[in-house]
Design a protein around this motif. Structure first.
Motif, PDB file in Angstrom:
ATOM      1  N   LEU A   1      24.364  69.902  35.325  1.00 22.52           N
ATOM      2  CA  LEU A   1      25.462  69.636  36.260  1.00 22.52           C
ATOM      3  C   LEU A   1      25.576  68.138  36.498  1.00 22.52           C
ATOM      4  O   LEU A   1      24.655  67.521  37.050  1.00 22.52           O
ATOM      5  CB  LEU A   1      25.208  70.363  37.591  1.00 22.52           C
ATOM      6  N   TYR A   2      26.682  67.545  36.073  1.00 25.21           N
ATOM      7  CA  TYR A   2      26.928  66.150  36.410  1.00 25.21           C
ATOM      8  C   TYR A   2      27.764  66.089  37.681  1.00 25.21           C
ATOM      9  O   TYR A   2      28.830  66.705  37.769  1.00 25.21           O
ATOM     10  CB  TYR A   2      27.652  65.403  35.288  1.00 25.21           C
ATOM     11  N   ILE A   3      27.287  65.351  38.670  1.00 25.08           N
ATOM     12  CA  ILE A   3      28.002  65.179  39.935  1.00 25.08           C
ATOM     13  C   ILE A   3      28.772  63.859  39.858  1.00 25.08           C
ATOM     14  O   ILE A   3      28.167  62.795  39.763  1.00 25.08           O
ATOM     15  CB  ILE A   3      27.025  65.172  41.123  1.00 25.08           C
ATOM     16  N   PRO A   4      30.091  63.902  39.871  1.00 23.64           N
ATOM     17  CA  PRO A   4      30.888  62.671  39.696  1.00 23.64           C
ATOM     18  C   PRO A   4      30.578  61.608  40.739  1.00 23.64           C
ATOM     19  O   PRO A   4      30.069  61.900  41.840  1.00 23.64           O
ATOM     20  CB  PRO A   4      32.330  63.180  39.841  1.00 23.64           C
ATOM     21  N   CYS A   5      30.896  60.363  40.406  1.00 23.95           N
ATOM     22  CA  CYS A   5      30.790  59.264  41.367  1.00 23.95           C
ATOM     23  C   CYS A   5      31.753  59.521  42.526  1.00 23.95           C
ATOM     24  O   CYS A   5      32.621  60.395  42.455  1.00 23.95           O
ATOM     25  CB  CYS A   5      31.121  57.945  40.690  1.00 23.95           C
ATOM     26  N   LEU A   6      31.625  58.739  43.566  1.00 19.65           N
ATOM     27  CA  LEU A   6      32.451  58.950  44.756  1.00 19.65           C
ATOM     28  C   LEU A   6      33.908  58.589  44.514  1.00 19.65           C
ATOM     29  O   LEU A   6      34.801  59.095  45.204  1.00 19.65           O
ATOM     30  CB  LEU A   6      31.878  58.150  45.934  1.00 19.65           C
ATOM     31  N   ASN A   7      34.167  57.695  43.573  1.00 16.23           N
ATOM     32  CA  ASN A   7      35.540  57.392  43.146  1.00 16.23           C
ATOM     33  C   ASN A   7      36.471  57.144  44.335  1.00 16.23           C
ATOM     34  O   ASN A   7      36.161  56.331  45.209  1.00 16.23           O
ATOM     35  CB  ASN A   7      36.053  58.504  42.235  1.00 16.23           C
ATOM     36  N   ASP A   8      37.605  57.857  44.398  1.00 12.92           N
ATOM     37  CA  ASP A   8      38.535  57.664  45.518  1.00 12.92           C
ATOM     38  C   ASP A   8      38.449  58.791  46.527  1.00 12.92           C
ATOM     39  O   ASP A   8      39.402  59.051  47.270  1.00 12.92           O
ATOM     40  CB  ASP A   8      39.972  57.508  45.013  1.00 12.92           C
ATOM     41  N   ASP A   9      37.281  59.452  46.574  1.00  7.06           N
ATOM     42  CA  ASP A   9      37.034  60.470  47.598  1.00  7.06           C
ATOM     43  C   ASP A   9      37.278  59.871  48.986  1.00  7.06           C
ATOM     44  O   ASP A   9      36.931  58.710  49.237  1.00  7.06           O
ATOM     45  CB  ASP A   9      35.592  60.975  47.486  1.00  7.06           C
ATOM     46  N   GLU A  10      37.869  60.625  49.867  1.00  8.58           N
ATOM     47  CA  GLU A  10      38.262  60.104  51.179  1.00  8.58           C
ATOM     48  C   GLU A  10      37.086  59.515  51.943  1.00  8.58           C
ATOM     49  O   GLU A  10      37.202  58.454  52.582  1.00  8.58           O
ATOM     50  CB  GLU A  10      38.926  61.214  52.003  1.00  8.58           C
ATOM     51  N   ALA A  11      35.937  60.199  51.879  1.00  7.84           N
ATOM     52  CA  ALA A  11      34.755  59.689  52.590  1.00  7.84           C
ATOM     53  C   ALA A  11      34.308  58.346  52.009  1.00  7.84           C
ATOM     54  O   ALA A  11      33.851  57.463  52.744  1.00  7.84           O
ATOM     55  CB  ALA A  11      33.617  60.705  52.515  1.00  7.84           C
ATOM     56  N   HIS A  12      34.447  58.179  50.703  1.00  8.92           N
ATOM     57  CA  HIS A  12      34.071  56.924  50.064  1.00  8.92           C
ATOM     58  C   HIS A  12      35.026  55.798  50.460  1.00  8.92           C
ATOM     59  O   HIS A  12      34.603  54.678  50.754  1.00  8.92           O
ATOM     60  CB  HIS A  12      34.076  57.106  48.549  1.00  8.92           C
ATOM     61  N   ILE A  13      36.303  56.101  50.460  1.00  5.26           N
ATOM     62  CA  ILE A  13      37.299  55.107  50.877  1.00  5.26           C
ATOM     63  C   ILE A  13      37.043  54.680  52.322  1.00  5.26           C
ATOM     64  O   ILE A  13      37.157  53.490  52.663  1.00  5.26           O
ATOM     65  CB  ILE A  13      38.732  55.659  50.720  1.00  5.26           C
ATOM     66  N   ASP A  14      36.665  55.623  53.159  1.00  8.31           N
ATOM     67  CA  ASP A  14      36.341  55.296  54.556  1.00  8.31           C
ATOM     68  C   ASP A  14      35.146  54.346  54.614  1.00  8.31           C
ATOM     69  O   ASP A  14      35.132  53.407  55.422  1.00  8.31           O
ATOM     70  CB  ASP A  14      36.031  56.570  55.347  1.00  8.31           C
ATOM     71  N   VAL A  15      34.136  54.593  53.771  1.00  9.38           N
ATOM     72  CA  VAL A  15      32.958  53.721  53.731  1.00  9.38           C
ATOM     73  C   VAL A  15      33.359  52.308  53.327  1.00  9.38           C
ATOM     74  O   VAL A  15      33.017  51.323  54.000  1.00  9.38           O
ATOM     75  CB  VAL A  15      31.907  54.247  52.724  1.00  9.38           C
TER      76      VAL A  15
ATOM     77  N   GLN B   1      44.571  51.231  45.914  1.00 11.35           N
ATOM     78  CA  GLN B   1      45.743  51.750  46.623  1.00 11.35           C
ATOM     79  C   GLN B   1      45.355  52.386  47.950  1.00 11.35           C
ATOM     80  O   GLN B   1      46.015  52.172  48.971  1.00 11.35           O
ATOM     81  CB  GLN B   1      46.473  52.756  45.730  1.00 11.35           C
ATOM     82  N   ALA B   2      44.277  53.173  47.942  1.00  7.37           N
ATOM     83  CA  ALA B   2      43.840  53.856  49.166  1.00  7.37           C
ATOM     84  C   ALA B   2      43.345  52.860  50.211  1.00  7.37           C
ATOM     85  O   ALA B   2      43.669  52.974  51.399  1.00  7.37           O
ATOM     86  CB  ALA B   2      42.754  54.866  48.830  1.00  7.37           C
ATOM     87  N   ILE B   3      42.544  51.884  49.789  1.00  9.87           N
ATOM     88  CA  ILE B   3      42.022  50.885  50.716  1.00  9.87           C
ATOM     89  C   ILE B   3      43.153  50.008  51.240  1.00  9.87           C
ATOM     90  O   ILE B   3      43.198  49.683  52.446  1.00  9.87           O
ATOM     91  CB  ILE B   3      40.935  50.034  50.033  1.00  9.87           C
ATOM     92  N   SER B   4      44.069  49.623  50.370  1.00  5.94           N
ATOM     93  CA  SER B   4      45.208  48.802  50.776  1.00  5.94           C
ATOM     94  C   SER B   4      46.038  49.502  51.837  1.00  5.94           C
ATOM     95  O   SER B   4      46.474  48.885  52.821  1.00  5.94           O
ATOM     96  CB  SER B   4      46.073  48.477  49.555  1.00  5.94           C
ATOM     97  N   ALA B   5      46.248  50.808  51.666  1.00  7.40           N
ATOM     98  CA  ALA B   5      47.027  51.573  52.648  1.00  7.40           C
ATOM     99  C   ALA B   5      46.325  51.609  53.998  1.00  7.40           C
ATOM    100  O   ALA B   5      46.955  51.446  55.051  1.00  7.40           O
ATOM    101  CB  ALA B   5      47.264  52.983  52.124  1.00  7.40           C
ATOM    102  N   LYS B   6      45.011  51.820  53.978  1.00  6.77           N
ATOM    103  CA  LYS B   6      44.261  51.892  55.241  1.00  6.77           C
ATOM    104  C   LYS B   6      44.254  50.547  55.975  1.00  6.77           C
ATOM    105  O   LYS B   6      44.478  50.478  57.178  1.00  6.77           O
ATOM    106  CB  LYS B   6      42.824  52.357  54.983  1.00  6.77           C
ATOM    107  N   LEU B   7      43.969  49.473  55.235  1.00  5.75           N
ATOM    108  CA  LEU B   7      43.927  48.156  55.872  1.00  5.75           C
ATOM    109  C   LEU B   7      45.321  47.712  56.296  1.00  5.75           C
ATOM    110  O   LEU B   7      45.490  47.080  57.350  1.00  5.75           O
ATOM    111  CB  LEU B   7      43.310  47.133  54.916  1.00  5.75           C
ATOM    112  N   GLY B   8      46.308  48.049  55.492  1.00  9.89           N
ATOM    113  CA  GLY B   8      47.683  47.678  55.831  1.00  9.89           C
ATOM    114  C   GLY B   8      48.164  48.354  57.097  1.00  9.89           C
ATOM    115  O   GLY B   8      48.870  47.737  57.913  1.00  9.89           O
ATOM    116  N   SER B   9      47.771  49.613  57.294  1.00 12.76           N
ATOM    117  CA  SER B   9      48.199  50.329  58.495  1.00 12.76           C
ATOM    118  C   SER B   9      47.571  49.747  59.754  1.00 12.76           C
ATOM    119  O   SER B   9      48.120  49.871  60.844  1.00 12.76           O
ATOM    120  CB  SER B   9      47.838  51.814  58.375  1.00 12.76           C
TER     121      SER B   9
END
Length: 361
Positions: A334-348, A115-123
């Protein structure tokens, strides 16, 4: 051109029309579009025995994952393993299952990324870009999504396996399935696949930011960061030339350099060993215990090979591997979550997609 009808084109699409210079009886076809198909490992449809057995059978029958001869492996898989493992795996999935959506966390997160990537590419590119997602194993299948994109008018498809590092058991098998789906189509779209992005500076920076945030909010600073990658049989590297091990090591090194840390503050390990043969080492489950026994009572673990949290991170790392650490005397895990839908990850991911779309858009 005569009256031959294109394969499975959606002639009822609102943008469908006759091509220029076509005969009067030519069927309408959709406007040409570019497809971006995101691919992840896969997910069972449910946690019951038969759903798990179906999923595990497909996964463990993949020659890229288990390369033993079928005559030798299939009797073992379909007999002993699939009689026992579905119950165990189902129980593990139930501890992390998204009950609200009745789906695995991997599917939930992949939808969010889509959804996040689709919105960015669509815009940026408008309605001429169609973004969707699929799974190598389970649903939604790669075959169904390729067919849907072609029906929607995609004459070009960029296929993007969401793995930072290349491995035959991840990227290659996802690509295999994509190509098999194309083989079913009479009118094939032009296609591209995305190369590994483990050394992309923007990806390393997003990874480093997630570590920095986790350390900043931790009650006690970890003595060491364990970068735990999904394992492979060691012979895949030594005999098959798979670059995965080297790319994992480089990912950790680049992360260390970006963080400005010493060698003693970070290390690479491998998890999810399956079967009796030797896999890439050190094994995460053993290394966290060794760290505790050596006096490092506070550790952090991240999973840079996974683009989204899944059974291997939420259950294996945050439950089984954490338990190994604590049983050996460890105190703070301490488990550090994956990048998931983090904004910086979506930008990458969007940047990688745009780079691979050059010449098409």
């Amino acid at each position: 051109m005569g009256t031959m009808k294109p394969t499975r084109l959606n002639t009822n699409a609102t943008d469908a029309k006759c091509p220029a210079h076509a005969l009067h009886d030519h069927p309408k076809i959709p406007q040409e579009k570019i497809g971006v198909l995101l691919a992840n490992l896969g997910t069972p449809d449910a946690t019951d025995y038969w759903s798990m057995r179906k999923y595990l059978s497909e996964f463990l029958s993949d020659k890229r994952v288990i390369d033993y001869p079928a005559w030798k492996w299939q009797p073992i898989l379909q007999g002993i393993i699939l009689s026992i493992r579905p119950q165990k795996s189902g129980a593990a999935y139930r501890t992390i299952w998204n009950n609200d959506a009745n789906e695995s966390p991997l599917l939930t997160i992949t939808k969010q990324q889509h959804q996040a990537i689709s919105a960015k590419l669509g815009s940026k590119f408008g309605e001429n870009i169609v973004v969707d997602y699929c799974m190598r194993y389970g649903n939604p299948s790669t075959k169904s999504k390729v067919a849907a994109m072609i029906a929607e008018g995609c004459t070009k498809i960029l296929f993007f396996p969401l793995y930072p590092q290349y491995a035959g058991a991840t990227v290659a098998t996802a690509n295999d399935e994509f190509f098999r789906a194309l083989m079913k189509e009479n009118w094939q779209p032009a296609s591209r696949t995305v190369a590994p992005y483990f050394d992309n500076p923007q990806y390393i920076d997003a990874l480093a930011q997630s570590v920095e945030r986790a350390y900043a909010s931790a009650a006690k600073k970890p003595n060491i960061l364990i970068c735990s990658y999904h394992g492979l049989p060691a012979r895949y590297l030594t005999k098959g030339g798979d670059p995965y091990h080297c790319q994992c090591q480089k990912t950790t090194r680049l992360l260390k350099e970006r963080l400005g840390w010493a060698d003693t503050e970070i290390m690479t390990t491998f998890q999810s060993k399956f079967g009796p043969e030797e896999w890439l080492q050190p094994y995460t489950v053993e290394e966290v215990a060794r760290q505790a026994e050596a006096g490092n009572k506070s550790i952090a673990v991240c999973a840079p090979a996974f683009s989204a949290d899944c059974i291997e991170t939420l259950e294996e790392i945050n439950e089984e591997i954490k338990e190994s650490f604590e049983e050996a005397g460890g105190e703070d895990f301490l488990y550090i979550p994956c990048l998931n839908d983090d904004e910086a990850h979506i930008d990458v991911l969007t940047q990688v997609i745009e780079e691979n779309l050059k010449g098409w858009t």
